[in-house]
Design a protein around this motif. Structure first.
Motif, PDB file in Angstrom:
ATOM      1  N   GLU A 147      -3.178   1.157   9.648  1.00  0.00           N
ATOM      2  CA  GLU A 147      -4.492   2.316  10.603  1.00  0.00           C
ATOM      3  C   GLU A 147      -4.560   3.461  10.011  1.00  0.00           C
ATOM      4  OE1 GLU A 147      -1.341  -0.309  12.924  1.00  0.00           O
ATOM      5  OE2 GLU A 147      -1.484   0.965  10.932  1.00  0.00           O
ATOM      6  N   TYR A 148      -4.637   3.568   8.765  1.00  0.00           N
ATOM      7  CA  TYR A 148      -4.576   5.146   7.650  1.00  0.00           C
ATOM      8  C   TYR A 148      -6.087   4.388   6.585  1.00  0.00           C
ATOM      9  CZ  TYR A 148      -0.573   6.844  10.101  1.00  0.00           C
ATOM     10  OH  TYR A 148      -0.438   7.236  11.761  1.00  0.00           O
ATOM     11  N   LEU A 149      -6.208   2.808   6.860  1.00  0.00           N
ATOM     12  CA  LEU A 149      -7.149   2.292   5.623  1.00  0.00           C
ATOM     13  C   LEU A 149      -6.976   2.725   4.152  1.00  0.00           C
ATOM     14  CD1 LEU A 149     -10.334   3.613   7.779  1.00  0.00           C
ATOM     15  CD2 LEU A 149      -8.644   1.414   7.813  1.00  0.00           C
ATOM     16  N   GLY A 150      -5.353   2.525   4.089  1.00  0.00           N
ATOM     17  CA  GLY A 150      -5.139   2.939   2.629  1.00  0.00           C
ATOM     18  C   GLY A 150      -5.079   1.485   2.284  1.00  0.00           C
ATOM     19  N   GLU A 151      -5.163   1.596   0.945  1.00  0.00           N
ATOM     20  CA  GLU A 151      -4.656   0.146  -0.138  1.00  0.00           C
ATOM     21  C   GLU A 151      -3.582  -0.085  -0.098  1.00  0.00           C
ATOM     22  OE1 GLU A 151      -5.734  -0.819  -4.608  1.00  0.00           O
ATOM     23  OE2 GLU A 151      -5.579   1.340  -3.997  1.00  0.00           O
ATOM     24  N   TYR A 152      -2.159   0.765  -0.066  1.00  0.00           N
ATOM     25  CA  TYR A 152      -1.223   0.448   0.103  1.00  0.00           C
ATOM     26  C   TYR A 152      -0.627   0.686   1.276  1.00  0.00           C
ATOM     27  CZ  TYR A 152      -1.367   0.434  -5.254  1.00  0.00           C
ATOM     28  OH  TYR A 152      -2.308   0.230  -6.199  1.00  0.00           O
ATOM     29  N   VAL A 153      -0.065  -0.540   1.955  1.00  0.00           N
ATOM     30  CA  VAL A 153       0.731  -0.820   2.759  1.00  0.00           C
ATOM     31  C   VAL A 153       2.112  -1.474   3.468  1.00  0.00           C
ATOM     32  CG1 VAL A 153      -1.635  -0.952   3.991  1.00  0.00           C
ATOM     33  CG2 VAL A 153      -0.059  -3.168   3.862  1.00  0.00           C
ATOM     34  N   ALA A 154       1.939   0.147   4.501  1.00  0.00           N
ATOM     35  CA  ALA A 154       4.214  -0.739   4.563  1.00  0.00           C
ATOM     36  C   ALA A 154       3.930  -2.100   5.414  1.00  0.00           C
ATOM     37  CB  ALA A 154       4.313  -0.177   5.802  1.00  0.00           C
ATOM     38  N   PRO A 155       5.161  -3.090   4.789  1.00  0.00           N
ATOM     39  CA  PRO A 155       5.684  -4.398   5.924  1.00  0.00           C
ATOM     40  C   PRO A 155       5.324  -4.511   7.599  1.00  0.00           C
ATOM     41  CG  PRO A 155       7.550  -3.978   3.939  1.00  0.00           C
ATOM     42  CD  PRO A 155       6.742  -2.022   4.287  1.00  0.00           C
TER      43      PRO A 155
END
Length: 593
Positions: A38-46
């Motif tokens: 939802e934050y369009l980040g490269e690294y994401v939570a499980p």
């Protein structure tokens, strides 16, 4: 690498069919699943590993398109082999996104179909890149992955911490005032901040919602009067917010805050802001201006305090790497790749300031090094052998800086084959050329990229990734807008920026080579009446493996640079290392014969 077992108990082969069951309910014939959260980040939570859950592909970039009868996974050149290995071929095609873009695939396979996408997980830039004649792209109010993934992990909601002035060098109030002035000068009333590192930088906060990237999951709004709102539950703030210009609100208040922007001019970055914001702002009658995130460039230009913090972080990191490389030479043979990564982690953890890795260590023995973003898995990883190439790419988070370093070593005891030394030396020549280059103020990084490739090109070789990326200050290990790559990104380099220098070469089925240091852009001292110029300060101080160098292929200037680099490494590390490591360090930092 994401562990698929931990993601879900649902068998991988059954997941596409479970998602397709929701197509009729949602009124679609297919769906696009992005990698970002939802934050369009490269690294994401499980919780947000939707692409990995659906396809098995765990790379940090890519997307999938699932239709009623077929599906395809797309990513760039770093991950083409990994995609083919991880995504079951009975369920998925795999494509290099530069050779078969999703738009092209949709044009060929999606004619007259309604293809859904999640507007909370999609940027306007990405949406525009998918649009093609004859295909309807439908924003969804529910994500079919979330509907099908019955054991989806909960979203993170970790504590939010204040990043003190002695680590930032500038208060949040000062940052907001100068950016608010820019908003006013450009006739804008507010900007939506959906990028977590930008919000962290602006408000001088850090979080723990993403492994290895100390950011908090939250949205924000910066107003032209220099006040800012952060949408995060009050229980998440570890430290009381003392700044009266920062207003915390519950995430449920976000829709009302957007309604309050009715008839206002609102800046929205089409690359870092979910389409959902555009939809909401248009609905309330706001006037949207597409423009880059106002925080991105100033965040990339480190304060003097942040520059000193990065030097301190690299000093600690270089000590840890020296200890690891010494141990590797003495004891590494016979250990699994994951064991080697754990050993490096243990050496870093000897520093009380160490907060954890900045990304998952790439520990690659022999042929595995040919995959630029290889991830070793316990139980399936290779054992380090004699007379082979070992590549280790790793980084660390310290409260005062973020590091990233790659070293390629020869395990011995025999001399490395000439073909490998020749390729390594070509990579080294490119690394040196970029390190020692002076250049005009504001020169875009892509203008320097060919320096790192020239020696490889002369041998008919190349590498399929960028040469350098920006680095955050106790933030993301990958940061823009600055970069050094063949992509013609226009951002000019200015003092205070930090970039990686990591040319490489990859012989599939045999070995991989990459040499990476971090560089700080600084002013260059030249005679008067010359054009103002910049140069790089090398932040990383770790020996480069002499056993892989074809010395005769280096010029006098290149040999001088390497000797000077190793002299600095020796000078900095010798007082910090145990005496038993001194002979090893002196041998590895000795002038080339």
């Amino acid at each position: 690498m994401v562990a698929l077992v931990s993601l879900s108990s649902i068998p991988l082969q059954e997941r596409p069919a479970l998602v397709r069951q929701y197509f009729n309910k949602l009124g679609i014939s297919g769906v696009i699943i992005t990698r970002g959260d939802e934050y369009l980040g490269e690294y994401v939570a499980p919780h947000s590993e939707r692409l990995a859950w659906l396809t098995g592909f765990t790379g940090s970039a890519g997307l999938a398109i699932l239709l009623g009868e077929k599906g395809s996974v797309f990513s760039d050149g770093r991950y083409t082999v990994q995609m083919a290995e991880q995504a079951p071929s009975t369920l998925w095609e795999t494509h290099h996104s530069g050779q078969v873009p999703p738009r092209q695939w949709l044009s060929q396979n999606g004619q007259d179909l309604r293809i859904g996408y999640d507007p909370r997980l999609t940027s306007q830039r990405d949406l525009s890149s998918w649009q093609t004649a004859g295909v309807q792209l439908i924003p969804l109010s529910e994500n079919p992955i979330d509907l099908a993934w019955h054991d989806q992990p909960p979203p993170p909601a970790g504590l939010i911490y204040h990043q003190p002035f002695n680590l930032t060098g500038e208060t949040s109030q000062s940052k907001r005032k100068r950016l608010a002035q820019q908003l006013r000068e450009e006739g804008q009333d507010a900007i939506i901040l959906a990028d977590c590192p930008s919000l962290a930088w602006l408000l001088n906060i850090r979080g723990q919602d993403i492994a290895m990237t100390p950011v908090a999951h939250a949205y924000g709004i910066l107003h032209a009067d220099s006040t800012a709102t952060i949408f995060a539950d009050a229980s998440r703030f570890h430290d009381k917010i003392e700044d009266p210009g920062i207003h915390p609100c519950h995430p449920n208040e976000l829709p009302d805050a957007l309604k309050a922007l009715s008839n206002k001019v609102v800046r929205v970055d089409p690359a870092t802001t979910p389409v959902w914001f555009n939809m909401m702002l248009k609905e309330v009658g706001a006037h949207i201006v597409d423009a880059t995130d106002i925080c991105t460039l100033p965040k990339a230009i480190k304060t003097i305090v942040e520059q000193d913090g990065s030097r301190r972080a690299h000093e600690l990191d270089s000590v840890a790497l020296a200890r690891f490389l010494y141990w590797l030479e003495e004891h590494g043979i016979g250990h699994h790749e994951t064991e080697l990564a754990e050993k490096l982690e243990a050496f870093r953890a000897m520093s009380p300031a160490y907060k954890g890795p900045s990304f998952e260590t790439i520990s690659a023995a022999g042929p595995n090094g040919a995959y630029p973003h290889y991830r070793a898995e316990a139980g399936r990883d290779s054992i380090l052998q004699k007379n082979s190439v070992y590549l280790v790419d790793s980084g660390a988070q310290y409260p005062f800086g973020t590091t990233d370093i790659t070293r390629t070593v020869w395990t011995g005891p025999d001399e490395a084959p000439f073909s490998i030394r020749q390729a390594f030396t070509a990579v080294l020549k490119g690394h040196i050329a970029l390190s020692r280059q002076r250049f005009p103020v504001g020169l875009p990084g892509y203008r320097l990229d060919s320096l790192a490739r020239s020696a490889l090109w002369n041998q008919g070789l190349d590498f399929d990734h960028g040469t350098g990326h920006g680095i955050g200050s106790y933030l993301s290990v990958h940061e823009g807008p600055q970069s050094i790559s063949m992509a013609p990104r226009p951002t000019g380099l200015v003092p205070g920026m930090i970039l990686s220098n990591e040319p490489g070469y990859y012989e599939v089925g045999a070995y991989g080579i990459r040499i990476e240091n971090l560089l700080l852009v600084r002013e260059s001292s030249l005679p008067e009446n010359t054009r103002p110029s910049l140069e790089f300060e090398v932040l990383t101080h770790t020996p480069i493996d002499r056993r892989l160098i074809a010395i005769e292929q280096l010029t006098t200037e290149e040999r001088y640079w390497l000797d000077q680099y190793h002299a600095v490494v020796l000078d900095k590390l010798l007082p910090l290392l145990e005496t038993e490591l001194h002979p090893w360090l002196k041998r590895n930092c000795a002038p080339l014969s």
